[in-house]
Design an enzyme around this catalytic site. Structure first.
Site, PDB file in Angstrom:
ATOM      1  N   ARG A  58       0.799  -1.223   0.000  1.00 36.07           N
ATOM      2  CA  ARG A  58       0.000   0.000   0.000  1.00 36.07           C
ATOM      3  C   ARG A  58       0.830   1.271   0.000  1.00 36.07           C
ATOM      4  O   ARG A  58       0.577   2.187  -0.765  1.00 36.07           O
ATOM      5  CB  ARG A  58      -0.891   0.075   1.246  1.00 36.07           C
ATOM      6  CG  ARG A  58      -2.304  -0.327   1.042  1.00 36.07           C
ATOM      7  CD  ARG A  58      -2.813  -0.880   2.346  1.00 36.07           C
ATOM      8  NE  ARG A  58      -1.928  -1.953   2.760  1.00 36.07           N
ATOM      9  CZ  ARG A  58      -2.047  -3.205   2.351  1.00 36.07           C
ATOM     10  NH1 ARG A  58      -3.027  -3.541   1.578  1.00 36.07           N
ATOM     11  NH2 ARG A  58      -1.200  -4.127   2.728  1.00 36.07           N
ATOM     12  N   THR A  59       1.801   1.336   0.892  1.00 33.02           N
ATOM     13  CA  THR A  59       2.490   2.613   1.052  1.00 33.02           C
ATOM     14  C   THR A  59       3.224   2.969  -0.241  1.00 33.02           C
ATOM     15  O   THR A  59       3.080   4.068  -0.769  1.00 33.02           O
ATOM     16  CB  THR A  59       3.451   2.566   2.259  1.00 33.02           C
ATOM     17  OG1 THR A  59       2.688   2.174   3.390  1.00 33.02           O
ATOM     18  CG2 THR A  59       4.079   3.913   2.525  1.00 33.02           C
ATOM     19  N   LYS A  87      25.378  -3.795  -1.602  1.00 31.48           N
ATOM     20  CA  LYS A  87      26.847  -3.706  -1.766  1.00 31.48           C
ATOM     21  C   LYS A  87      27.477  -2.948  -0.608  1.00 31.48           C
ATOM     22  O   LYS A  87      28.674  -2.679  -0.616  1.00 31.48           O
ATOM     23  CB  LYS A  87      27.181  -2.973  -3.066  1.00 31.48           C
ATOM     24  CG  LYS A  87      26.645  -3.608  -4.316  1.00 31.48           C
ATOM     25  CD  LYS A  87      27.062  -2.738  -5.503  1.00 31.48           C
ATOM     26  CE  LYS A  87      26.408  -3.195  -6.781  1.00 31.48           C
ATOM     27  NZ  LYS A  87      26.565  -2.183  -7.830  1.00 31.48           N
ATOM     28  N   ARG A 108      11.357   3.901   3.067  1.00 34.90           N
ATOM     29  CA  ARG A 108      11.022   2.954   4.151  1.00 34.90           C
ATOM     30  C   ARG A 108      12.276   2.160   4.485  1.00 34.90           C
ATOM     31  O   ARG A 108      12.987   1.705   3.574  1.00 34.90           O
ATOM     32  CB  ARG A 108       9.911   2.011   3.714  1.00 34.90           C
ATOM     33  CG  ARG A 108       9.710   0.877   4.702  1.00 34.90           C
ATOM     34  CD  ARG A 108       8.471   0.071   4.405  1.00 34.90           C
ATOM     35  NE  ARG A 108       7.281   0.826   4.741  1.00 34.90           N
ATOM     36  CZ  ARG A 108       6.060   0.287   4.781  1.00 34.90           C
ATOM     37  NH1 ARG A 108       5.895  -0.981   4.479  1.00 34.90           N
ATOM     38  NH2 ARG A 108       5.015   1.021   5.104  1.00 34.90           N
ATOM     39  N   HIS A 136       5.320   5.979  11.400  1.00 32.02           N
ATOM     40  CA  HIS A 136       4.795   5.791  10.048  1.00 32.02           C
ATOM     41  C   HIS A 136       3.859   6.962   9.767  1.00 32.02           C
ATOM     42  O   HIS A 136       2.638   6.816   9.733  1.00 32.02           O
ATOM     43  CB  HIS A 136       4.058   4.457   9.975  1.00 32.02           C
ATOM     44  CG  HIS A 136       3.733   3.986   8.591  1.00 32.02           C
ATOM     45  ND1 HIS A 136       3.786   4.811   7.482  1.00 32.02           N
ATOM     46  CD2 HIS A 136       3.339   2.768   8.136  1.00 32.02           C
ATOM     47  CE1 HIS A 136       3.430   4.105   6.412  1.00 32.02           C
ATOM     48  NE2 HIS A 136       3.160   2.867   6.776  1.00 32.02           N
TER      49      HIS A 136
HETATM   50  C1  NCD Z   1       1.814  -0.940   8.176  1.00 29.26           C
HETATM   51  C2  NCD Z   1       3.307  -0.818   8.345  1.00 29.26           C
HETATM   52  O1  NCD Z   1       4.056  -1.008   7.371  1.00 29.26           O
HETATM   53  O2  NCD Z   1       3.704  -0.478   9.446  1.00 29.26           O
HETATM   54  N1  NCD Z   1       1.437  -1.177   6.842  1.00 29.26           N
HETATM   55  C3  NCD Z   1       1.183  -0.122   6.019  1.00 29.26           C
HETATM   56  O3  NCD Z   1       2.057   0.639   5.682  1.00 29.26           O
HETATM   57  N2  NCD Z   1      -0.080   0.082   5.638  1.00 29.26           N
HETATM   58  C4  NCD Z   1       1.205  -1.913   9.101  1.00 29.26           C
HETATM   59  C5  NCD Z   1       1.743  -3.308   9.105  1.00 29.26           C
HETATM   60  O4  NCD Z   1       2.660  -3.655   8.362  1.00 29.26           O
HETATM   61  O5  NCD Z   1       1.219  -4.085   9.895  1.00 29.26           O
END
Ligand code: NCD
Length: 312
Positions: A58-59, A87, A108, A136
């Site tokens: 999703r993100t 690397k 991320r 997040h």
């Molecule tokens: C969340 C995360 O990555 O922290 N997912 C997301 O980005 N929607 C929640 C999760 O992974 O449980």
């Protein structure tokens, strides 16, 4: 297209935005959702880099969809193995280079603070798209936008957070953002071992004198809630598999439990869902987690425009 004068600004935590700035961001997201055509070319010629050192559906894809909806383009990588991290390249070197290729970056990383280090060496805005078990912020923007669009307010709410409150970064970010609104009460529902970390308790709850209770049984408190925020047990952050197996099915939200809840409660989940919400709940009008995922695109569009200082 209008270009506003902005100084280089990053997003590491939802608290980086004041509540006034958040209100403007939510308004912009609502305008984008209602008038998508108007925004279709605002980012023409701009590039978003998605640097994902940890899995995501999703993100990453909602960031990419957001930039494409704005008429921009996207580039990036979706695992550490497919980048020069494999690397041995540091994030600070990587971001110096990405700064030459893109106008904005969503990152991320499994290590807490890695996007912050990147932002300190970057010439372009860096957005923390999740750093380990820490924060997040764009999930929180998604959550706030969903709550605001469906309930019409961000104050006077009892919010139940259920599941892995220890490792769940979405919970930490959401609590930090919500505590700033009037009359917010938290009901923290978790097994003893997965309670919120003490830094969250001290820096968010105690510091702001926020009312909260900690309980283990969802059934006992579900009737009080305006919002139930379910979370997945964060398998990848456990030190051993046995503990995960013991915890993973601790909560399963099903039809029976939903019967105990108010008719106007909403159920949120950042997704991915594993077993913690039974699929039979998906048809309940109070289950809004897929709508939440959709709203995540509009708020990310608003964020990209704000950090780039662009308006139609
Ligand atoms: C969340 C995360 O990555 O922290 N997912 C997301 O980005 N929607 C929640 C999760 O992974 O449980």
């Amino acid at each position: 297209m209008q270009m506003m004068q902005t100084k280089l600004r990053h997003l590491m935590s939802p608290m980086d935005f004041s509540t006034d700035e958040l209100a403007k961001l939510l308004e912009l997201a609502a305008d984008i959702e209602a008038n998508q055509e108007k925004y279709a070319h605002v980012c023409q010629g701009k590039k978003l880099a998605t640097c994902f050192y940890e899995p995501s559906t999703r993100t990453r894809l909602s960031f990419e969809a957001a930039m494409l909806n704005l008429g921009g383009s996207v580039l990036g990588f979706s695992s550490a193995d497919s980048s020069s991290a494999a690397k041995g390249e540091s994030v600070s070197d990587t971001i110096r280079v990405i700064s030459c290729y893109a106008d904005i970056c969503a990152m991320r990383h499994p290590k807490e603070g890695a996007p912050l280090v990147a932002s300190e060496h970057s010439r372009i805005p860096v957005i923390n798209a999740g750093d380990g078990g820490h924060q997040h912020p764009t999930q929180t923007l998604t959550d706030l936008y969903t709550i605001y669009s469906l309930l019409g307010r961000l104050d006077n709410l009892t919010i139940g957070l259920c599941g892995d409150l220890k490792f769940g970064r979405t919970v930490h970010s959401l609590m930090g953002a919500m505590v700033r609104y009037p009359n917010i009460r938290f009901v923290l529902i978790s097994p003893e071992e997965l309670r919120i970390p003490s830094y969250v308790r001290d820096n968010i709850l105690v510091k702001n004198q926020a009312p909260y209770e900690e309980v283990e049984r969802l059934e006992d408190v579900i009737h009080q809630l305006d919002i139930l925020y379910m979370t997945r047990v964060q398998r990848e952050r456990f030190f051993n598999e046995e503990d995960y197996v013991r915890m993973k099915d601790f909560y399963i939200l099903n039809k029976e439990k939903m019967e105990l809840a108010r008719k106007d409660m909403i159920v949120l989940h950042p997704l991915p869902r594993v077993n913690e919400i039974s699929v039979e709940v998906d048809d309940d009008p109070r289950a809004v987690y897929f709508l939440q995922a959709q709203k995540g695109v509009y708020i990310r569009e608003a964020l990209i425009l704000t950090l780039l200082g662009l308006r139609p």
